[in-house]
Motif scaffolding. Structure first.
Motif, PDB file in Angstrom:
ATOM      1  N   VAL A 100      43.624  18.436 -31.700  1.00 36.40           N
ATOM      2  CA  VAL A 100      44.540  19.431 -32.254  1.00 36.40           C
ATOM      3  C   VAL A 100      43.812  20.097 -33.412  1.00 36.40           C
ATOM      4  O   VAL A 100      43.530  19.446 -34.430  1.00 36.40           O
ATOM      5  CB  VAL A 100      45.864  18.790 -32.739  1.00 36.40           C
ATOM      6  N   ASP A 101      43.487  21.368 -33.241  1.00 33.70           N
ATOM      7  CA  ASP A 101      42.697  22.114 -34.220  1.00 33.70           C
ATOM      8  C   ASP A 101      41.395  21.361 -34.492  1.00 33.70           C
ATOM      9  O   ASP A 101      40.668  21.058 -33.569  1.00 33.70           O
ATOM     10  CB  ASP A 101      43.508  22.396 -35.482  1.00 33.70           C
ATOM     11  N   SER A 102      41.093  21.027 -35.748  1.00 35.29           N
ATOM     12  CA  SER A 102      39.847  20.322 -36.057  1.00 35.29           C
ATOM     13  C   SER A 102      40.050  18.809 -36.172  1.00 35.29           C
ATOM     14  O   SER A 102      39.182  18.094 -36.651  1.00 35.29           O
ATOM     15  CB  SER A 102      39.251  20.860 -37.360  1.00 35.29           C
ATOM     16  N   TYR A 103      41.197  18.321 -35.718  1.00 32.30           N
ATOM     17  CA  TYR A 103      41.502  16.891 -35.777  1.00 32.30           C
ATOM     18  C   TYR A 103      41.421  16.272 -34.384  1.00 32.30           C
ATOM     19  O   TYR A 103      41.752  16.898 -33.382  1.00 32.30           O
ATOM     20  CB  TYR A 103      42.913  16.653 -36.314  1.00 32.30           C
ATOM     21  N   ALA A 104      40.984  15.014 -34.349  1.00 25.57           N
ATOM     22  CA  ALA A 104      40.945  14.254 -33.105  1.00 25.57           C
ATOM     23  C   ALA A 104      41.801  13.006 -33.295  1.00 25.57           C
ATOM     24  O   ALA A 104      41.730  12.344 -34.333  1.00 25.57           O
ATOM     25  CB  ALA A 104      39.512  13.859 -32.779  1.00 25.57           C
ATOM     26  N   PHE A 105      42.611  12.703 -32.290  1.00 28.79           N
ATOM     27  CA  PHE A 105      43.502  11.546 -32.343  1.00 28.79           C
ATOM     28  C   PHE A 105      43.292  10.708 -31.100  1.00 28.79           C
ATOM     29  O   PHE A 105      43.181  11.245 -30.003  1.00 28.79           O
ATOM     30  CB  PHE A 105      44.969  11.988 -32.399  1.00 28.79           C
ATOM     31  N   ILE A 106      43.236   9.393 -31.276  1.00 31.52           N
ATOM     32  CA  ILE A 106      43.247   8.487 -30.138  1.00 31.52           C
ATOM     33  C   ILE A 106      44.690   8.038 -29.978  1.00 31.52           C
ATOM     34  O   ILE A 106      45.302   7.521 -30.922  1.00 31.52           O
ATOM     35  CB  ILE A 106      42.322   7.268 -30.356  1.00 31.52           C
ATOM     36  N   VAL A 107      45.248   8.277 -28.778  1.00 34.14           N
ATOM     37  CA  VAL A 107      46.655   7.979 -28.517  1.00 34.14           C
ATOM     38  C   VAL A 107      46.763   7.017 -27.346  1.00 34.14           C
ATOM     39  O   VAL A 107      46.191   7.260 -26.283  1.00 34.14           O
ATOM     40  CB  VAL A 107      47.450   9.272 -28.198  1.00 34.14           C
ATOM     41  N   ASN A 108      47.493   5.936 -27.550  1.00 26.94           N
ATOM     42  CA  ASN A 108      47.829   5.031 -26.458  1.00 26.94           C
ATOM     43  C   ASN A 108      49.120   5.588 -25.856  1.00 26.94           C
ATOM     44  O   ASN A 108      50.190   5.485 -26.468  1.00 26.94           O
ATOM     45  CB  ASN A 108      48.029   3.606 -26.963  1.00 26.94           C
ATOM     46  N   THR A 109      49.012   6.197 -24.680  1.00 25.75           N
ATOM     47  CA  THR A 109      50.175   6.866 -24.090  1.00 25.75           C
ATOM     48  C   THR A 109      51.175   5.880 -23.501  1.00 25.75           C
ATOM     49  O   THR A 109      52.338   6.226 -23.334  1.00 25.75           O
ATOM     50  CB  THR A 109      49.741   7.863 -23.003  1.00 25.75           C
ATOM     51  N   ARG A 110      50.734   4.678 -23.183  1.00 26.24           N
ATOM     52  CA  ARG A 110      51.656   3.685 -22.648  1.00 26.24           C
ATOM     53  C   ARG A 110      52.710   3.310 -23.695  1.00 26.24           C
ATOM     54  O   ARG A 110      53.870   3.129 -23.382  1.00 26.24           O
ATOM     55  CB  ARG A 110      50.893   2.447 -22.191  1.00 26.24           C
ATOM     56  N   ASN A 111      52.275   3.223 -24.968  1.00 22.88           N
ATOM     57  CA  ASN A 111      53.181   2.845 -26.057  1.00 22.88           C
ATOM     58  C   ASN A 111      53.559   4.020 -26.947  1.00 22.88           C
ATOM     59  O   ASN A 111      54.290   3.843 -27.920  1.00 22.88           O
ATOM     60  CB  ASN A 111      52.538   1.750 -26.917  1.00 22.88           C
TER      61      ASN A 111
END
Length: 135
Positions: A100-111
């Motif tokens: 998202v824009d200049s940010y990176a996120f690691i997302v666990n989509t299961r939870n």
């Protein structure tokens, strides 16, 4: 078994009475759509494909990274992060990198949990992900 006046003699009788449809709702006042649509609302992309943005939680580690790296997300950015996580989930991605824009996120989509957050100046090596969404 002692029966109290005007009550049921068993749990089964009470359950069957309570679980019967009352028929008191009219078609115009009934909510339309699935439970998920009603509870979370839905977003539509330009493609017309329905994307369900589920509420995301941030892990303790992710909250610490947001504070350490002075990341303050706007409501619009949070919405895009949530929509990106929902897209990843639709594609079967469990551990997703969402940009998202200049940010990176690691997302666990299961939870529906944001695991960590990275800014443009941080190290850009991501491991143990099975997909990415840029948006």
């Amino acid at each position: 078994m002692n029966q109290i006046k005007n009550s049921f003699s068993s749990i089964e009788q009470m359950t069957s009475k309570l679980c019967q449809p009352t028929g008191k709702t009219s078609g115009s006042s009934q909510a339309k759509g699935s439970f998920q649509e009603i509870l979370f609302g839905k977003n539509q992309e330009e493609t017309g494909q329905e994307i369900y943005a589920l509420p995301l939680r941030f892990s303790k580690h992710a909250n610490e990274r947001l504070i350490d790296r002075s990341i303050a997300l706007s409501e619009e950015q949070l919405g895009r992060l949530s929509a990106g996580a929902a897209k990843a989930q639709q594609k079967g991605i469990v551990e997703s990198l969402v940009m998202v824009d200049s940010y990176a996120f690691i997302v666990n989509t299961r939870n529906n949990v944001v695991v960590t957050a990275v800014t443009q100046g941080d190290e850009k090596v991501f491991t143990n992900i099975d997909g990415a969404v840029i948006g």
